[in-house]
Design a protein around this motif. Structure first.
Motif, mmCIF file in Angstrom:
data_model
loop_
_atom_site.group_PDB
_atom_site.id
_atom_site.type_symbol
_atom_site.label_atom_id
_atom_site.label_comp_id
_atom_site.label_asym_id
_atom_site.label_seq_id
_atom_site.Cartn_x
_atom_site.Cartn_y
_atom_site.Cartn_z
ATOM 1 N N GLU A 87 -0.001 10.711 -1.438
ATOM 2 C CA GLU A 87 -1.268 11.107 -0.822
ATOM 3 C C GLU A 87 -1.732 10.040 0.171
ATOM 4 O OE1 GLU A 87 -4.115 13.322 -3.576
ATOM 5 O OE2 GLU A 87 -3.204 11.879 -4.935
ATOM 6 N N GLY A 88 -2.134 10.476 1.340
ATOM 7 C CA GLY A 88 -2.682 9.549 2.327
ATOM 8 C C GLY A 88 -4.105 9.956 2.644
ATOM 9 N N ALA A 89 -5.027 9.581 1.782
ATOM 10 C CA ALA A 89 -6.394 10.083 1.898
ATOM 11 C C ALA A 89 -7.354 9.069 2.496
ATOM 12 C CB ALA A 89 -6.916 10.533 0.531
ATOM 13 N N SER A 90 -7.981 9.469 3.565
ATOM 14 C CA SER A 90 -9.154 8.799 4.121
ATOM 15 C C SER A 90 -8.918 7.326 4.458
ATOM 16 C CB SER A 90 -10.306 8.959 3.114
ATOM 17 O OG SER A 90 -11.532 8.596 3.679
ATOM 18 N N GLY A 91 -10.026 6.553 4.498
ATOM 19 C CA GLY A 91 -9.943 5.127 4.809
ATOM 20 C C GLY A 91 -9.169 4.352 3.769
ATOM 21 N N GLY A 92 -9.064 4.895 2.570
ATOM 22 C CA GLY A 92 -8.292 4.253 1.513
ATOM 23 C C GLY A 92 -6.843 4.062 1.908
ATOM 24 N N ALA A 93 -6.313 5.027 2.684
ATOM 25 C CA ALA A 93 -4.937 4.934 3.176
ATOM 26 C C ALA A 93 -4.872 4.150 4.481
ATOM 27 C CB ALA A 93 -4.361 6.335 3.372
ATOM 28 N N VAL A 94 -5.815 4.420 5.385
ATOM 29 C CA VAL A 94 -5.814 3.756 6.694
ATOM 30 C C VAL A 94 -6.001 2.246 6.554
ATOM 31 C CG1 VAL A 94 -6.963 3.643 8.960
ATOM 32 C CG2 VAL A 94 -6.657 5.835 7.835
ATOM 33 N N GLY A 95 -6.652 1.818 5.472
ATOM 34 C CA GLY A 95 -6.891 0.392 5.230
ATOM 35 C C GLY A 95 -5.625 -0.445 5.150
ATOM 36 N N ILE A 96 -4.477 0.199 4.889
ATOM 37 C CA ILE A 96 -3.188 -0.510 4.946
ATOM 38 C C ILE A 96 -2.192 0.297 5.787
ATOM 39 C CG2 ILE A 96 -3.460 -1.795 2.769
ATOM 40 C CD1 ILE A 96 -1.472 0.311 1.523
ATOM 41 N N GLY A 97 -2.719 1.204 6.636
ATOM 42 C CA GLY A 97 -1.852 2.154 7.328
ATOM 43 C C GLY A 97 -1.695 1.973 8.825
ATOM 44 N N LYS A 153 -6.747 -8.512 -0.806
ATOM 45 C CA LYS A 153 -5.450 -9.020 -1.265
ATOM 46 C C LYS A 153 -4.356 -8.591 -0.295
ATOM 47 C CE LYS A 153 -3.368 -7.124 -4.991
ATOM 48 N NZ LYS A 153 -2.914 -6.930 -6.398
ATOM 49 N N ALA A 154 -4.401 -7.320 0.114
ATOM 50 C CA ALA A 154 -3.403 -6.801 1.057
ATOM 51 C C ALA A 154 -3.429 -7.604 2.363
ATOM 52 C CB ALA A 154 -3.665 -5.324 1.346
ATOM 53 N N LEU A 155 -4.634 -7.895 2.856
ATOM 54 C CA LEU A 155 -4.760 -8.655 4.095
ATOM 55 C C LEU A 155 -4.247 -10.081 3.926
ATOM 56 C CD1 LEU A 155 -5.665 -8.824 7.026
ATOM 57 C CD2 LEU A 155 -7.991 -9.328 6.228
ATOM 58 N N ARG A 156 -4.543 -10.670 2.779
ATOM 59 C CA ARG A 156 -4.051 -12.031 2.495
ATOM 60 C C ARG A 156 -2.522 -12.072 2.547
ATOM 61 N NH1 ARG A 156 -2.223 -15.144 -1.784
ATOM 62 N NH2 ARG A 156 -2.367 -13.502 -3.358
#
Length: 317
Positions: free
Chosen positions: A198-208, A138-141
């Motif tokens: 919190e900026g944790a792991s790939g969960g954050a990098v995925g929109i970071g 959704k974020a990418l869309r």
């Protein structure tokens, strides 16, 4: 107001101040001087505590239950101009990842971020801010939509990580995050990223993956949480404070290592103590960053972004 363990001296002084003010209202005794003395002591105590915070204490502040979340920031920034957009057009709408169009002044932005809940019911509804693959899709869309119409993107990071459940892996969690990282590096519109919790792991990098990345003063950004790091290395969560120090996850550490572009100052005690001031600082940072980025051509923008991330992790022997 909820207090963390290291904030207990502040709690005691605030309670004393409340009692002092109550006595002044309910009796004829002049307690002005006493109240002023308590106020001075309270301010001094706050300054001493918050200027010497450990990495673990910063982590605790980033998780404070009264701390403003993504929707709080978006509402403060865009007000009633914000229009939330839903769904990844494949599976469903992920409630942990929110996004939509909104305006700061006359400028439109595509806001995207992870949303946590305020109580048990909303935490379950938002999956504790942990997105499934459809959240990243959704974020990418929405980013692609912003690119199509030349609208800058603002991403707000606040997650304990991507959802680690079996169903998330079955639907391609790793691929969804990797796809976002790839697409964000070459997105032809400005991306401003801010870690608000919190900026944790790939969960954050995925929109970071931003042209500029900022962290609020009392936030953290790391490949793993201190508790998980402690449980892997020491087989126990008891060493989380030690892990937090070793991970170099605070805004100051990240700035020193040139992994972020700046730190957004928070009010004394954290963003939850004075939300309005915190929101204004975030707004100021976004507008200043966009002012610089909008001067770049699309080619320059993408080139600089790719170079920025290519340089990370380089060391000369």
């Amino acid at each position: 107001m909820e207090y963390l363990d290291f904030e207990l001296p502040i709690k005691e002084l605030e309670e004393q101040l409340d009692k002092c003010e109550l006595i002044g209202k309910e009796s004829e005794v002049d307690v002005t001087e006493s109240c002023k003395n308590i106020e001075k002591k309270l301010l001094k105590t706050k300054k001493e505590i918050y200027k010497n915070l450990t990495a673990w204490q910063r982590v605790q502040l980033s998780r404070h239950p009264n701390r403003p979340y993504t929707l709080d920031h978006i509402t403060a920034l865009a007000g009633n101009t914000f229009m939330e957009l839903h769904g990844d057009r494949t599976v469903k709408d992920d409630k942990a990842m929110i996004g939509g169009l909104g305006k700061i002044g006359d400028q439109s932005f595509m806001f995207i971020g992870q949303q946590k809940g305020y109580n048990t019911k909303t935490r379950q509804y938002r999956n504790f801010g942990m997105s499934n693959p459809e959240g990243y899709r959704k974020a990418l869309r929405l980013m692609k939509m912003a690119e199509k119409f030349g609208i800058p993107v603002v991403t707000l990071l606040d997650t304990p990580g991507a959802y680690p459940g079996l169903e998330a892996e079955e639907r391609g969690q790793g691929e969804a995050i990797a796809r976002n990282i790839l697409e964000m590096t070459r997105l032809k519109t400005p991306i401003i990223t801010i870690v608000i919790g919190e900026g944790a792991s790939g969960g954050a990098v995925g929109i970071g993956v931003g042209d500029v990345v900022y962290m609020m003063e009392n936030t953290w950004y790391s490949v793993i949480s201190p508790e998980s790091c402690s449980s892997i290395l020491w087989r126990s969560w008891e060493h989380k404070e030690q892990a937090a120090e070793a991970l170099k996850l605070t805004a100051e550490d990240m700035k020193k290592q040139k992994l972020i572009d700046g730190i957004i100052k928070e009010p004394l005690g954290g963003a939850h103590y004075d939300r309005e001031t915190a929101f204004k600082e975030v707004e100021k940072t976004i507008l200043e960053a966009y002012d610089k980025l909008k001067k770049l051509s699309t080619t320059e923008l993408v080139k600089k972004r790719m170079e920025k991330y290519a340089k990370m992790g380089e060391f000369k022997g």
